[in-house]
Design a protein around this motif. Structure first.
Motif, PDB file in Angstrom:
ATOM      1  N   LEU A 267       0.829  -1.201   0.000  1.00 44.84           N
ATOM      2  CA  LEU A 267       0.000   0.000   0.000  1.00 44.84           C
ATOM      3  C   LEU A 267       0.869   1.259   0.000  1.00 44.84           C
ATOM      4  CD1 LEU A 267      -2.711   1.437   0.184  1.00 44.84           C
ATOM      5  CD2 LEU A 267      -2.660   1.099   2.664  1.00 44.84           C
ATOM      6  N   THR A 268       1.839   1.337   0.914  1.00 42.67           N
ATOM      7  CA  THR A 268       2.693   2.529   0.951  1.00 42.67           C
ATOM      8  C   THR A 268       3.531   2.638  -0.313  1.00 42.67           C
ATOM      9  OG1 THR A 268       4.365   1.281   2.186  1.00 42.67           O
ATOM     10  CG2 THR A 268       2.797   2.580   3.466  1.00 42.67           C
ATOM     11  N   MET A 269       3.966   1.495  -0.832  1.00 41.50           N
ATOM     12  CA  MET A 269       4.762   1.492  -2.052  1.00 41.50           C
ATOM     13  C   MET A 269       3.937   1.991  -3.240  1.00 41.50           C
ATOM     14  SD  MET A 269       6.980  -1.701  -3.543  1.00 41.50           S
ATOM     15  CE  MET A 269       5.568  -2.802  -3.412  1.00 41.50           C
ATOM     16  N   THR A 270       2.704   1.526  -3.360  1.00 39.65           N
ATOM     17  CA  THR A 270       1.855   1.924  -4.476  1.00 39.65           C
ATOM     18  C   THR A 270       1.510   3.411  -4.413  1.00 39.65           C
ATOM     19  OG1 THR A 270       0.910  -0.302  -4.583  1.00 39.65           O
ATOM     20  CG2 THR A 270      -0.308   1.449  -5.689  1.00 39.65           C
ATOM     21  N   ARG A 271       1.299   3.917  -3.215  1.00 44.07           N
ATOM     22  CA  ARG A 271       1.043   5.355  -3.071  1.00 44.07           C
ATOM     23  C   ARG A 271       2.200   6.159  -3.650  1.00 44.07           C
ATOM     24  NH1 ARG A 271      -0.831   5.327   3.276  1.00 44.07           N
ATOM     25  NH2 ARG A 271      -3.040   4.820   2.981  1.00 44.07           N
ATOM     26  N   ARG A 272       3.428   5.736  -3.335  1.00 40.98           N
ATOM     27  CA  ARG A 272       4.597   6.461  -3.809  1.00 40.98           C
ATOM     28  C   ARG A 272       4.759   6.333  -5.319  1.00 40.98           C
ATOM     29  NH1 ARG A 272       4.840   5.884   1.229  1.00 40.98           N
ATOM     30  NH2 ARG A 272       6.352   6.764   2.685  1.00 40.98           N
ATOM     31  N   LEU A 273       4.469   5.167  -5.840  1.00 39.62           N
ATOM     32  CA  LEU A 273       4.573   4.972  -7.292  1.00 39.62           C
ATOM     33  C   LEU A 273       3.585   5.882  -8.029  1.00 39.62           C
ATOM     34  CD1 LEU A 273       4.990   1.093  -7.429  1.00 39.62           C
ATOM     35  CD2 LEU A 273       6.685   2.791  -8.147  1.00 39.62           C
ATOM     36  N   TYR A 274       2.377   6.046  -7.501  1.00 40.74           N
ATOM     37  CA  TYR A 274       1.405   6.943  -8.113  1.00 40.74           C
ATOM     38  C   TYR A 274       1.893   8.394  -8.086  1.00 40.74           C
ATOM     39  CZ  TYR A 274      -2.509   3.803  -9.058  1.00 40.74           C
ATOM     40  OH  TYR A 274      -3.313   2.832  -9.594  1.00 40.74           O
ATOM     41  N   GLN A 275       2.737   8.701  -7.125  1.00 43.36           N
ATOM     42  CA  GLN A 275       3.294  10.053  -7.025  1.00 43.36           C
ATOM     43  C   GLN A 275       4.577  10.211  -7.826  1.00 43.36           C
ATOM     44  OE1 GLN A 275       3.817  10.595  -2.800  1.00 43.36           O
ATOM     45  NE2 GLN A 275       1.659  10.229  -2.354  1.00 43.36           N
ATOM     46  N   ALA A 279      11.933   4.052  -4.004  1.00 40.04           N
ATOM     47  CA  ALA A 279      12.334   3.756  -2.623  1.00 40.04           C
ATOM     48  C   ALA A 279      13.161   4.881  -2.020  1.00 40.04           C
ATOM     49  CB  ALA A 279      13.110   2.448  -2.573  1.00 40.04           C
ATOM     50  N   TYR A 280      13.916   5.596  -2.831  1.00 41.31           N
ATOM     51  CA  TYR A 280      14.728   6.705  -2.346  1.00 41.31           C
ATOM     52  C   TYR A 280      13.903   7.980  -2.184  1.00 41.31           C
ATOM     53  CZ  TYR A 280      19.056   4.062  -3.117  1.00 41.31           C
ATOM     54  OH  TYR A 280      20.065   3.134  -3.049  1.00 41.31           O
ATOM     55  N   SER A 281      13.298   8.418  -3.267  1.00 41.10           N
ATOM     56  CA  SER A 281      12.556   9.684  -3.225  1.00 41.10           C
ATOM     57  C   SER A 281      11.269   9.572  -2.420  1.00 41.10           C
ATOM     58  CB  SER A 281      12.246  10.164  -4.651  1.00 41.10           C
ATOM     59  OG  SER A 281      11.514   9.181  -5.378  1.00 41.10           O
ATOM     60  N   GLY A 282      10.845   8.333  -2.112  1.00 42.79           N
ATOM     61  CA  GLY A 282       9.670   8.158  -1.268  1.00 42.79           C
ATOM     62  C   GLY A 282       9.850   8.758   0.113  1.00 42.79           C
ATOM     63  N   PHE A 283      11.112   8.932   0.528  1.00 44.29           N
ATOM     64  CA  PHE A 283      11.384   9.551   1.818  1.00 44.29           C
ATOM     65  C   PHE A 283      11.279  11.079   1.781  1.00 44.29           C
ATOM     66  CE2 PHE A 283      14.042   5.642   2.985  1.00 44.29           C
ATOM     67  CZ  PHE A 283      13.057   5.156   3.833  1.00 44.29           C
ATOM     68  N   ASN A 284      10.913  11.651   0.642  1.00 40.09           N
ATOM     69  CA  ASN A 284      10.757  13.109   0.552  1.00 40.09           C
ATOM     70  C   ASN A 284       9.501  13.610   1.259  1.00 40.09           C
ATOM     71  OD1 ASN A 284      13.106  13.791  -0.838  1.00 40.09           O
ATOM     72  ND2 ASN A 284      12.181  13.385  -2.834  1.00 40.09           N
ATOM     73  N   LYS A 420      10.018  -3.364  -9.880  1.00 38.74           N
ATOM     74  CA  LYS A 420      11.200  -2.827 -10.563  1.00 38.74           C
ATOM     75  C   LYS A 420      11.229  -1.304 -10.510  1.00 38.74           C
ATOM     76  CE  LYS A 420      11.087  -3.307 -15.032  1.00 38.74           C
ATOM     77  NZ  LYS A 420      10.922  -1.930 -15.577  1.00 38.74           N
ATOM     78  N   GLU A 421      10.095  -0.680 -10.697  1.00 37.01           N
ATOM     79  CA  GLU A 421      10.045   0.786 -10.727  1.00 37.01           C
ATOM     80  C   GLU A 421      10.340   1.390  -9.356  1.00 37.01           C
ATOM     81  OE1 GLU A 421       8.063  -0.959 -14.078  1.00 37.01           O
ATOM     82  OE2 GLU A 421       7.740  -1.237 -11.914  1.00 37.01           O
ATOM     83  N   TYR A 422      10.174   0.614  -8.316  1.00 39.92           N
ATOM     84  CA  TYR A 422      10.383   1.123  -6.963  1.00 39.92           C
ATOM     85  C   TYR A 422      11.804   0.852  -6.471  1.00 39.92           C
ATOM     86  CZ  TYR A 422       8.975   2.469  -2.212  1.00 39.92           C
ATOM     87  OH  TYR A 422       8.858   3.113  -1.000  1.00 39.92           O
ATOM     88  N   TYR A 423      12.296  -0.360  -6.713  1.00 39.84           N
ATOM     89  CA  TYR A 423      13.594  -0.760  -6.178  1.00 39.84           C
ATOM     90  C   TYR A 423      14.719  -0.805  -7.207  1.00 39.84           C
ATOM     91  CZ  TYR A 423      11.372  -2.164  -1.782  1.00 39.84           C
ATOM     92  OH  TYR A 423      10.705  -2.160  -0.588  1.00 39.84           O
ATOM     93  N   GLY A 424      14.388  -0.620  -8.472  1.00 38.24           N
ATOM     94  CA  GLY A 424      15.399  -0.769  -9.511  1.00 38.24           C
ATOM     95  C   GLY A 424      16.275   0.459  -9.693  1.00 38.24           C
ATOM     96  N   TYR A 425      17.429   0.232 -10.353  1.00 39.90           N
ATOM     97  CA  TYR A 425      18.350   1.313 -10.721  1.00 39.90           C
ATOM     98  C   TYR A 425      18.453   1.351 -12.244  1.00 39.90           C
ATOM     99  CZ  TYR A 425      19.912   1.049  -5.845  1.00 39.90           C
ATOM    100  OH  TYR A 425      19.968   1.043  -4.470  1.00 39.90           O
TER     101      TYR A 425
END
Length: 481
Positions: A267-275, A279-284, A420-425
């Motif tokens: 849930l928290t991951m999907t919220r960040r992906l929609y924004q 994983a890095y910028s999610g801490f903004n 991949k979009e959340y944890y990938g480089y």
């Protein structure tokens, strides 16, 4: 919750006094239960059981693997879990060990239990606080860091942002398992004062002494547990007005998010992906911070260079098979089948006969047939050198990928349940196949396939031939140099 309330009180109402018990889970909560039993003498704790038993330092009771539970004489197994998500796996393990259902005791977070005696007594009065950050500087920060090695690499980028805004602060880290790793990860950061083994409730008792105290739950959410804004905006050490504004924004955004330990990670991951975050910028946290890159320094301990050179490695590729097991011993959903790894090793040998294949990873990893060298369970400070010197690291998404990438080593990463979009480089070779993937954290058993498949379709769809096809152009170019 009130000042005298207690969220994780031992389940006294379900366990008869003087019972012989095993505490399942040797983490912070399990050791909190143990401490309560020490103080009250209510039950006799004969052991703690944990699948990662070897990672814990010696305790006053033995920490055993779950498969040894049936060897002991006990009345109840008290399961120490903060969230219900993992209970089904633990229950399967205990039933496999022939523990009757009525002897399995588990209570999750309580709404509100009054227990001032424990609030006052949980602190070990022999703990020496003189060296902690709050006793040295008014701008003190406590961080309760959770998650695996990869999570902690990502968390370091957030810590770097804190230090950019408040360079005069001192930070203490609290952690249960990764003490040595954190000490190495932050050896290049003079602001880090202590890495503290939290073998009970030290963070819970100490955090109020700091000017700022944060819980960082893997890469999913941050919780502000204490905030003394005046410490950062007044006095000779400040002012850090921008820092204070950022923490205020973080608190507002975190409260609006309403995430806690029971919130599904997906849930928290999907919220960040929609924004449009990762994983890095999610801490903004809605602009509270300005993390715009994924660059984290991984220190090299030069004292380990001779050990690396003694290995005699020249041109080599590293591979890691495995990423741990579920609580019942089954493989996590993102694992790639051993036979496929071995087929890939064979193909690499055939195409690149002058390149050695080095298997790196945990001591418990099964050896891959065909690898030229096995370096398993070694000190991570040596692993850092090995990863840095590798032509290519092949792995599923996990801690070694994050470390290798930050060292400048290209990775071929097999993505299945993890997103991949959340944890990938972007600089890595990210391999994903099939139409079904990205379910990690969607259901309570976070490490299992959401469709209940023993070998998830997302990982089965990735073939050795496909991996070779993805990495050949890179390997050919590197070997021509």
């Amino acid at each position: 919750m009130g000042e005298n309330s207690y969220k994780y009180l031992f389940p006294y109402e379900r366990v008869p006094v003087h019972s012989r018990i095993i505490i399942y889970g040797a983490g912070t909560l399990g050791q909190d239960y143990l401490r309560q039993m020490q103080m009250t003498g209510y039950c006799e704790v004969i052991a703690m059981a944990d699948r990662n038993h070897s990672q814990y330092p010696p305790m006053i009771v033995p920490v055993i693997p779950p498969e040894r539970i049936h060897e002991l004489s006990f009345d109840y197994v008290v399961v120490a879990l903060r969230m219900a998500a993992a209970f089904s796996e633990v229950e399967r393990v205990l039933k496999r060990e022939l523990v009757d259902e009525d002897r399995i005791i588990c209570i999750f977070e309580r709404q509100e239990i009054k227990a001032p005696i424990f609030r006052e007594q949980l602190l070990d009065r022999n703990d020496d606080k003189r060296g902690l950050a709050f006793s040295r500087l008014p701008l003190s920060i406590a961080v309760l860091a959770t998650g695996g090695y990869g999570d902690m690499v990502i968390q370091k980028r957030f810590i770097m942002e804190l230090l950019r805004l408040a360079p005069g602060c001192a930070i203490d880290f609290y952690n249960i398992k990764a003490i040595d790793f954190l000490k190495h990860l932050y050896i290049d950061c003079p602001n880090v004062n202590r890495i503290i083994p939290d073998l009970g409730s030290r963070y819970s008792e100490n955090h109020k002494e700091y000017a700022l105290a944060l819980t960082i739950e893997a890469c999913h959410f941050i919780k502000v547990d204490k905030w003394d804004k005046k410490a950062f905006t007044t006095g000779s050490e400040g002012p850090y007005q921008e820092f204070a504004e950022s923490i205020d924004k973080l608190m507002t955004a975190a409260e609006a998010e309403e995430a806690d330990i029971s919130t599904p990670a997906h849930l928290t991951m999907t919220r960040r992906l929609y924004q449009g975050l990762d994983a890095y910028s999610g801490f903004n946290y809605n602009g509270a911070f300005q993390i715009r890159d994924k660059e984290v320094p991984i220190p090299l301990d030069t004292g380990w260079e001779p050990a690396f050179l003694s290995l005699g490695l020249q041109r080599y590729v590293t591979v890691n098979f495995g990423n741990g097991d579920c609580a019942d011993g089954s493989k996590v959903a993102k694992s790639w089948d051993k036979s496929r790894f071995e087929q890939l090793v064979s193909s690499l040998h055939e195409r690149y006969p002058d390149v050695a294949i080095v298997q790196i990873g945990a001591e418990s990893s099964e050896r891959l047939t065909g690898a030229d060298k096995y370096i398993l369970g070694t000190d991570f400070r040596l692993s850092v050198y090995i990863l840095k010197g590798s032509l290519l690291h092949v792995d599923i998404e996990g801690g070694l990928v994050h470390i290798a990438t930050q060292l400048g080593t290209k990775c071929a990463v097999l993505f299945g349940p993890t997103v991949k979009e959340y944890y990938g480089y972007e600089q890595n070779i990210n391999i994903q196949a099939g139409a079904c993937h990205g379910c990690w954290g969607l259901y309570p058993d976070v490490n299992r396939c959401a469709r209940g498949m023993e070998e998830p379709e997302c990982m089965r769809s990735i073939t050795p031939e496909m991996v070779m096809e993805h990495i050949e152009s890179y390997m050919d170019a590197v070997l021509r140099q």
